[in-house]
Write an enzyme that holds these catalytic residues in place. Sequence first.
Site, mmCIF file in Angstrom:
data_model
loop_
_atom_site.group_PDB
_atom_site.id
_atom_site.type_symbol
_atom_site.label_atom_id
_atom_site.label_comp_id
_atom_site.label_asym_id
_atom_site.label_seq_id
_atom_site.Cartn_x
_atom_site.Cartn_y
_atom_site.Cartn_z
ATOM 1 N N ASN A 7 -9.169 -14.919 14.595
ATOM 2 C CA ASN A 7 -9.928 -16.151 14.372
ATOM 3 C C ASN A 7 -9.780 -16.978 15.638
ATOM 4 O OD1 ASN A 7 -10.976 -18.617 13.620
ATOM 5 N ND2 ASN A 7 -9.824 -18.789 11.725
ATOM 6 N N ARG A 92 -13.426 -13.575 12.501
ATOM 7 C CA ARG A 92 -14.062 -14.692 11.828
ATOM 8 C C ARG A 92 -15.096 -15.279 12.801
ATOM 9 N NH1 ARG A 92 -13.489 -20.816 12.512
ATOM 10 N NH2 ARG A 92 -14.512 -21.595 10.645
ATOM 11 N N HIS A 181 -17.218 -22.277 4.826
ATOM 12 C CA HIS A 181 -16.126 -21.876 3.925
ATOM 13 C C HIS A 181 -16.536 -20.723 3.016
ATOM 14 C CE1 HIS A 181 -14.320 -26.213 4.228
ATOM 15 N NE2 HIS A 181 -13.771 -25.400 5.123
ATOM 16 N N ARG A 242 -14.226 -36.531 8.870
ATOM 17 C CA ARG A 242 -15.690 -36.473 8.801
ATOM 18 C C ARG A 242 -16.211 -37.382 7.696
ATOM 19 N NH1 ARG A 242 -15.370 -30.026 8.598
ATOM 20 N NH2 ARG A 242 -15.168 -29.542 10.820
ATOM 21 N N GLU A 386 -8.355 -16.115 3.707
ATOM 22 C CA GLU A 386 -9.568 -15.722 4.419
ATOM 23 C C GLU A 386 -9.332 -14.514 5.317
ATOM 24 O OE1 GLU A 386 -12.157 -19.396 5.455
ATOM 25 O OE2 GLU A 386 -10.115 -20.180 5.263
#
Length: 401
Positions: A7, A92, A181, A242, A386
Amino acid sequence: MNVLVLNCGSSSLKYQILNMGEEATLLASGLVERIGLKKGVLTHKPEGKDKFKTVQDIPNHSVGINLVLAALVDADHGVISDIKEINAAGHRVAHGGEYFQDSAFITEEAKANIKACCELAPLHNPANLEGILAIEKLLPGLPQVAVFDTSFHQTLPKEAFMYGLPYDCYETLKVRKYGFHGTSHKFVANKACDILGWNIEDKKIVSCHLGNGASVCAIDGGKSIETSMGFTPNEGLLMGTRTGNLDLGALLYIAEKKDLSIQETNNLINKESGLAGISGISSDMRDLENAAAEGNDRAQLALDMFAYRVKRFVGSYTASLGGVDLVIFTGGIGENDAVSREKIAGNFGYLGLDFDFEKNKGLRGKDAVISTEDSKVKCMIVTTNEELVIAKDTLRIVSAL
């Protein structure tokens, strides 16, 4: 089969190597930090052995990955005896646009399409592609697979993914909801159904991946039909830094009044807002809960806003699904913060979900049902992984070649 999972970020890369036998076994994991800077750091964690750390200049991803490969075969800290024992690499990749509806074997065409998506994810895709190219250079001929954050959401119907902009914006600029996600939402939905002994194909699930980045996903029969993140990861929930959903007119007003450039506006909504912006303290739930307990009103407001917005999305996605069988909490906050789970799901009785306040207390990082035994709708904590999704998809795709 041993699968190396990578990743790659702009200045870091996380990795795991897993043996994909009948049961997937983690052999080692680690992190390379400060890529492109002086005094880069490799932290290598072999299973059953002491953690190993090295500090040196790491000018690019190739050097970083070379350090990872050296650590994997090191006489003291290694977990394999030869690099040839790595059978495939899984990456990823943040954005697959409309090119990829599933994970994909890396070909020249796949690399070109990943590169074409760099405009859609300028902070992530270039680094993801660098990782692919570095493996090509260091381990020529090794099968590689890309697993996309966006591909799970390619099943969204058009009425869900389109924005109310002139249609030309979609046709020429590909501006639409993509969602993120996806690997996490897919993994926890399937894992929850396995735990409960359910067939996912006849279940309606709302998955809440709550962390510094957060999103909600409506899953019908194992397919994503709606998700809260959009063209970028900024849309949807209030997050660590955010804004989440925001009146665009308000953003234009602020930019004009403060004379903000495009970059300054981008920083405002992505790095200076959310829990940190509201509280003025931190983006970390633990800090906010401690401050709220000491009477800090803005910290309490940030917590209340976060929970309220998740709750609102769960309710609206239940409407999108036409009912719900299961609500899942995952991610750093979802798995570890009992207070947030209670604030969000504690009054979902109208959905048929009877929350078990006692079961929920103190649960951290464990798969568990947190609804009452007679609850019509189940509620669960499901730990995400993940990297395991990437390894499994890599095995599936490489084995089919």
